[in-house]
Write a protein that holds these residues in place. Structure first.
Motif, PDB file in Angstrom:
ATOM      1  N   THR A  47       0.847  -1.187   0.000  1.00 20.84           N
ATOM      2  CA  THR A  47       0.000   0.000   0.000  1.00 20.84           C
ATOM      3  C   THR A  47       0.883   1.239   0.000  1.00 20.84           C
ATOM      4  N   ALA A  48       0.264   2.419  -0.043  1.00 28.95           N
ATOM      5  CA  ALA A  48       1.039   3.665  -0.065  1.00 28.95           C
ATOM      6  C   ALA A  48       1.891   3.796   1.188  1.00 28.95           C
ATOM      7  N   ALA A  49       1.299   3.477   2.350  1.00 36.21           N
ATOM      8  CA  ALA A  49       2.049   3.573   3.609  1.00 36.21           C
ATOM      9  C   ALA A  49       3.187   2.556   3.647  1.00 36.21           C
ATOM     10  N   THR A  50       2.915   1.358   3.136  1.00 39.98           N
ATOM     11  CA  THR A  50       3.953   0.312   3.110  1.00 39.98           C
ATOM     12  C   THR A  50       5.100   0.708   2.193  1.00 39.98           C
ATOM     13  N   LYS A  51       4.766   1.306   1.066  1.00 40.48           N
ATOM     14  CA  LYS A  51       5.808   1.733   0.131  1.00 40.48           C
ATOM     15  C   LYS A  51       6.709   2.796   0.748  1.00 40.48           C
ATOM     16  N   LEU A  52       6.101   3.772   1.437  1.00 42.42           N
ATOM     17  CA  LEU A  52       6.915   4.811   2.077  1.00 42.42           C
ATOM     18  C   LEU A  52       7.787   4.220   3.173  1.00 42.42           C
ATOM     19  N   THR A  53       7.214   3.316   3.960  1.00 46.34           N
ATOM     20  CA  THR A  53       7.993   2.672   5.027  1.00 46.34           C
ATOM     21  C   THR A  53       9.162   1.884   4.439  1.00 46.34           C
ATOM     22  N   ALA A  54       8.913   1.149   3.370  1.00 46.57           N
ATOM     23  CA  ALA A  54       9.975   0.369   2.727  1.00 46.57           C
ATOM     24  C   ALA A  54      11.065   1.285   2.170  1.00 46.57           C
ATOM     25  N   LEU A  55      10.655   2.399   1.576  1.00 47.55           N
ATOM     26  CA  LEU A  55      11.628   3.337   1.016  1.00 47.55           C
ATOM     27  C   LEU A  55      12.540   3.900   2.099  1.00 47.55           C
ATOM     28  N   PHE A  56      11.938   4.337   3.216  1.00 44.84           N
ATOM     29  CA  PHE A  56      12.743   4.893   4.303  1.00 44.84           C
ATOM     30  C   PHE A  56      13.620   3.813   4.945  1.00 44.84           C
ATOM     31  N   ALA A 200      16.072   7.384   8.774  1.00 50.33           N
ATOM     32  CA  ALA A 200      15.710   7.273  10.187  1.00 50.33           C
ATOM     33  C   ALA A 200      14.565   8.224  10.533  1.00 50.33           C
ATOM     34  N   VAL A 201      14.662   9.475  10.075  1.00 50.38           N
ATOM     35  CA  VAL A 201      13.600  10.445  10.340  1.00 50.38           C
ATOM     36  C   VAL A 201      12.293  10.002   9.684  1.00 50.38           C
ATOM     37  N   GLY A 202      12.375   9.504   8.450  1.00 53.30           N
ATOM     38  CA  GLY A 202      11.183   9.050   7.753  1.00 53.30           C
ATOM     39  C   GLY A 202      10.509   7.887   8.457  1.00 53.30           C
ATOM     40  N   LEU A 203      11.310   6.931   8.955  1.00 52.20           N
ATOM     41  CA  LEU A 203      10.723   5.799   9.666  1.00 52.20           C
ATOM     42  C   LEU A 203      10.034   6.230  10.952  1.00 52.20           C
ATOM     43  N   VAL A 204      10.656   7.168  11.667  1.00 58.32           N
ATOM     44  CA  VAL A 204      10.041   7.671  12.912  1.00 58.32           C
ATOM     45  C   VAL A 204       8.699   8.325  12.601  1.00 58.32           C
ATOM     46  N   VAL A 205       8.660   9.132  11.530  1.00 59.81           N
ATOM     47  CA  VAL A 205       7.415   9.808  11.153  1.00 59.81           C
ATOM     48  C   VAL A 205       6.344   8.783  10.779  1.00 59.81           C
ATOM     49  N   MET A 206       6.727   7.754  10.011  1.00 60.30           N
ATOM     50  CA  MET A 206       5.748   6.755   9.591  1.00 60.30           C
ATOM     51  C   MET A 206       5.227   5.957  10.792  1.00 60.30           C
ATOM     52  N   LEU A 207       6.056   5.696  11.784  1.00 60.21           N
ATOM     53  CA  LEU A 207       5.601   4.961  12.973  1.00 60.21           C
ATOM     54  C   LEU A 207       4.683   5.801  13.835  1.00 60.21           C
ATOM     55  N   LEU A 208       4.876   7.133  13.810  1.00 58.93           N
ATOM     56  CA  LEU A 208       4.045   8.015  14.624  1.00 58.93           C
ATOM     57  C   LEU A 208       2.685   8.305  13.982  1.00 58.93           C
TER      58      LEU A 208
END
Length: 209
Positions: A47-56, A200-208
């Motif tokens: 999904t869109a969220a999964t793609k962003l998480t994978a990218l980061f 690292a910043v992107g992953l933190v944002v996606m988890l929040l």
């Protein structure tokens, strides 16, 4: 570990030597391939969220794996020692090197007392214990110079100890050379730090979120 390359200078020179850890190179390459396989699969099917998480995750993981496995290098030339660690590159003229030692890790010590770890030269306590046992057995009995049980020469040292012995020899040859003088220089590897920080910043944002 790569061996000396011939010198093309008209003056007598010793060939440059480069040292790396073959095990780290193989392990790092396999981890990066695995990470890319999983990451690309998530980018294509998620999904869109999964793609962003994978990218980061790729931005964070790939540079860090490369930094700790593929990047480390020790290069010894006539005049200086170059140490490439995960996040920094240190250039040390031989005159600035006070000593080279290996306990639990290999280190170079400058005249000012600063220590830099040599990530490319891992210390194996198992190899060292094996070499010590071989030396003890060799010292305990005289061996003939000919025949099946002939003396094959000095007992091999552990790889890290042998490498540091070679580096000390190069340092001794450069001790009085004017071109081997100067101050240590340290450069940070922003090609590793920048993408890892973004990841690292992107992953933190996606988890929040």
């Amino acid at each position: 570990m790569t061996r000396p390359e011939p010198s093309t200078s008209p003056h007598p020179q010793y060939a440059e030597r480069s040292y790396r850890s073959p095990a780290a190179l193989v392990g790092g390459a396999l981890l990066i391939l695995l990470g890319l396989w999983l990451g690309v699969d998530a980018l294509l099917r998620g999904t869109a969220a999964t793609k962003l998480t994978a990218l980061f995750a790729l931005l964070l993981g790939v540079p860090l794996i490369a930094a700790f496995s593929l990047r480390p290098l020790v290069r010894a030339s006539e005049d200086r020692l170059l140490v490439r660690n995960p996040f920094r590159t240190i250039t040390l003229p031989w005159a600035a090197v006070e000593g080279l030692r290996a306990t639990f890790s290999a280190e170079v010590v400058t005249g000012a007392g600063t220590k830099y770890q040599l990530w490319a030269i891992p210390v194996s306590l198992r190899q060292r214990k094996k070499a010590t046992r071989q030396a003890a057995r060799g010292a305990g009995a005289a061996r003939p110079r000919f025949g099946l049980n002939m003396d094959a020469g000095p007992v091999p040292k552990a790889m890290a100890d042998q490498t540091l012995a070679e580096l000390r020899e190069i340092k001794e040859r450069a001790a009085h050379r004017e071109t081997a003088r100067g101050e240590p220089r340290v450069r940070w590897s922003y090609t590793v730090l920048a993408p890892a920080a973004v990841g690292a910043v992107g992953l933190v944002v996606m988890l929040l979120l």
